[in-house]
Write a protein that holds these residues in place. Structure first.
Motif, PDB file in Angstrom:
ATOM      1  N   GLY A   1      51.288  31.581  49.959  1.00 33.39           N
ATOM      2  CA  GLY A   1      51.113  30.551  48.951  1.00 33.39           C
ATOM      3  C   GLY A   1      49.814  30.614  48.189  1.00 33.39           C
ATOM      4  O   GLY A   1      49.404  29.612  47.590  1.00 33.39           O
ATOM      5  N   THR A   2      49.147  31.771  48.165  1.00 37.72           N
ATOM      6  CA  THR A   2      47.825  31.840  47.547  1.00 37.72           C
ATOM      7  C   THR A   2      47.665  33.111  46.732  1.00 37.72           C
ATOM      8  O   THR A   2      48.342  34.120  46.967  1.00 37.72           O
ATOM      9  N   ALA A   3      46.723  33.060  45.795  1.00 39.74           N
ATOM     10  CA  ALA A   3      46.349  34.254  45.030  1.00 39.74           C
ATOM     11  C   ALA A   3      45.295  35.075  45.764  1.00 39.74           C
ATOM     12  O   ALA A   3      44.919  36.156  45.305  1.00 39.74           O
TER      13      ALA A   3
ATOM     14  N   GLN B   1      36.991  32.460  46.092  1.00 41.41           N
ATOM     15  CA  GLN B   1      37.123  32.103  44.679  1.00 41.41           C
ATOM     16  C   GLN B   1      38.584  31.961  44.265  1.00 41.41           C
ATOM     17  O   GLN B   1      38.876  31.296  43.262  1.00 41.41           O
ATOM     18  N   HIS B   2      39.463  32.588  45.016  1.00 44.04           N
ATOM     19  CA  HIS B   2      40.888  32.507  44.688  1.00 44.04           C
ATOM     20  C   HIS B   2      41.604  31.401  45.460  1.00 44.04           C
ATOM     21  O   HIS B   2      42.827  31.257  45.337  1.00 44.04           O
ATOM     22  N   LEU B   3      40.876  30.642  46.259  1.00 40.90           N
ATOM     23  CA  LEU B   3      41.470  29.532  46.987  1.00 40.90           C
ATOM     24  C   LEU B   3      41.288  28.235  46.201  1.00 40.90           C
ATOM     25  O   LEU B   3      40.277  28.038  45.523  1.00 40.90           O
ATOM     26  N   ALA B   4      42.262  27.345  46.319  1.00 36.64           N
ATOM     27  CA  ALA B   4      42.152  26.038  45.672  1.00 36.64           C
ATOM     28  C   ALA B   4      41.035  25.235  46.336  1.00 36.64           C
ATOM     29  O   ALA B   4      40.695  25.435  47.506  1.00 36.64           O
TER      30      ALA B   4
ATOM     31  N   HIS C   1      52.356  29.997  43.268  1.00 35.87           N
ATOM     32  CA  HIS C   1      53.646  30.684  43.323  1.00 35.87           C
ATOM     33  C   HIS C   1      54.836  29.754  43.077  1.00 35.87           C
ATOM     34  O   HIS C   1      55.977  30.215  43.079  1.00 35.87           O
ATOM     35  N   GLY C   2      54.587  28.454  42.893  1.00 38.11           N
ATOM     36  CA  GLY C   2      55.691  27.558  42.591  1.00 38.11           C
ATOM     37  C   GLY C   2      55.623  26.253  43.343  1.00 38.11           C
ATOM     38  O   GLY C   2      54.808  26.085  44.258  1.00 38.11           O
TER      39      GLY C   2
ATOM     40  N   PRO D   1      52.729  25.867  50.666  1.00 34.33           N
ATOM     41  CA  PRO D   1      51.424  25.501  50.122  1.00 34.33           C
ATOM     42  C   PRO D   1      50.383  26.529  50.572  1.00 34.33           C
ATOM     43  O   PRO D   1      50.589  27.244  51.550  1.00 34.33           O
ATOM     44  N   GLU D   2      49.281  26.590  49.894  1.00 34.17           N
ATOM     45  CA  GLU D   2      48.267  27.608  50.179  1.00 34.17           C
ATOM     46  C   GLU D   2      47.852  27.583  51.644  1.00 34.17           C
ATOM     47  O   GLU D   2      47.448  26.538  52.190  1.00 34.17           O
TER      48      GLU D   2
END
Length: 447
Positions: free
Chosen positions: A91-93, A312-315, A136-137, A124-125
């Motif tokens: 669920g994450t970038a 940096q890519h985490l919410a 991702h949606g 979820p992330e």
């Protein structure tokens, strides 16, 4: 032409074994439904259309087709478990888009049993929260698409409730199977420690995370659980009477349970009395410190999972959650608080075989960009609607969500069943009695 969408996994497998259906036609029909409806539901991160059809043909060619318990059954897998040839994104970038070399053991067991993996479902992330949305949606409740499907197995639950697949694989670290199952009108069982191989993440949130089935019937849940556990959960020759405790009290102090969920529990208790079970009102001795113990393990598990990822890519909500958990890792690893909780609750389960509670405290939050909102608003939303599930991850004991009744909106309501270690078969038996006496609509009316 017979339609296989909406059939149970047991019905599909029987038809394929008896050659009344082919795995390809079953899988193709479900893929067509995914293509038609998933834009409204958001269950899948990736759909394996070509690969699934090829795997369906491989199942059809197997010499042991007539013995496969899940012959030709389409299944969805939560996107924190490895599926050979597909990336595991959580669920994450912040994760790499690198195909897995091997299946997770539970996925391998499903495939060995004849199931066909049609896709990986949204989470979820890092599977942290009880709502499913992110880069991702967004997974929505098929019964009320204005509401979240729940989390973290939200995509898997949405897929089954929408009839996109008959069964799905998820996991549960603080309620991540039971929360979306309760929202989406599904049957699930979080098994006790060691029943099903875990391996969900680094350390499985200190041993709290367990893999389990999402299904629309007790028969399908029992069947899938037997496959991923590699052991049978058979019915007794005759029904047994179980001492049932009924509790309407939230384990987390200060959280109120709304009327639809208390009503569901009272009505379910009445049916269990008619089924011959001794039923009594009794509250487990939850400690006042339970909310802190839950927060310690929840955040510390996230810190461990976030290590090695590009922050940096985490919410922001995930970064804050992990940062809070950093100071709790040592405390969580000792397991002293969890052992103290088990010792406190064991006498209660010496007296009672099954605990019946609400599955949730209230309906799920509105679907939306929760991943863009602050940490505190996420934690409060999660706690206020899903306080009933964490104790049983902390203890490591089996717990189920069972559909029962409806909310004023028409979406499903649900109750929770909890048992002592090793009581998975007993919980399934009690759930089956509720199903027989109070059957539920199995899939949402999306068509």
């Amino acid at each position: 032409m017979t339609s296989w969408v909406g059939r149970t996994a047991a019905e599909i497998a029987a038809a394929v074994r008896e050659k009344r259906a082919t795995p390809r036609e079953v899988v193709a029909e479900h893929l067509a439904r995914i293509e038609r409806l998933d834009g409204r539901v958001g269950a899948f991160r990736v759909v394996r259309a070509e690969a699934a059809l090829a795997e369906a043909d491989e199942v059809a060619a197997r010499g042991d087709l007539a013995e496969l318990p899940l012959a030709g059954v389409p299944v969805a897998v939560k996107d924190n478990l490895a599926v050979r040839g597909e990336s595991r994104r959580l669920g994450t970038a912040a994760t790499r888009d690198t195909p897995a070399a091997d299946d997770h053991v539970t996925v391998a067991r499903l495939r060995a049993a004849g199931a066909v993996v049609v896709g990986l479902t949204n989470v979820p992330e890092l599977c942290v929260f009880g709502t499913t949305e992110g880069v991702h949606g967004t997974a929505r409740n098929p019964w009320d698409t204005s509401r979240t499907a729940g989390g973290s197995s939200g995509g898997s639950a949405a897929a089954v409730a929408a009839g996109l697949v008959p069964i799905a694989l998820g996991n549960d670290g603080m309620g991540s199977l039971r929360i979306p199952a309760a929202n989406c009108g599904l049957l699930t069982l979080k098994p006790g420690i060691g029943v099903v191989p875990a391996g969900v993440s680094d350390g499985d949130w200190f041993g709290m995370s367990e893999n389990g089935p999402l299904a629309t019937t007790v028969e399908d849940a029992r069947l899938m659980l037997s496959v991923i556990a590699d052991t049978g959960f058979v019915r007794r020759d005759g029904p047994a009477a179980h001492k049932v405790a009924v509790s309407l009290r939230s384990p987390i102090a200060g959280v109120a349970i709304t009327k639809p969920y208390t009503t569901a529990v009272r009505e379910a208790a009445g049916l269990l009395i008619k089924a011959g079970h001794p039923v009594r009102r009794a509250d487990p001795p939850y400690p006042v410190s339970l909310s802190l113990t839950s927060l310690v393990h929840w955040t510390a598990g996230t810190f461990v999972d976030a290590q090695g990822l590009d922050r940096q890519h985490l919410a922001r909500r995930t970064r804050v959650h992990a940062a809070i958990g950093r100071s709790f890792v040592g405390t969580a690893r000792t397991g002293r608080a969890r052992e103290a909780l088990r010792r406190r609750l064991e006498p209660f389960f010496d007296e009672y075989d099954v605990l019946l509670t609400p599955a949730l405290a209230r309906r799920s939050p509105k679907a939306g960009p929760w991943h863009e909102r602050g940490w505190l608003s996420n934690v409060l939303a999660n706690t206020n609607y899903s306080p009933m599930t964490p104790p049983w991850n902390l203890t490591g004991w089996p717990a189920m969500s069972v559909p029962f009744g409806t909310l004023p909106s028409g979406a499903p309501c649900a109750v929770q069943l909890v048992g002592r270690p090793g009581s998975e078969a007993d919980l399934l038996e009690v759930a089956e009695q509720l199903e027989q006496r109070h059957p539920w609509q199995r899939t949402a009316p999306l068509d």
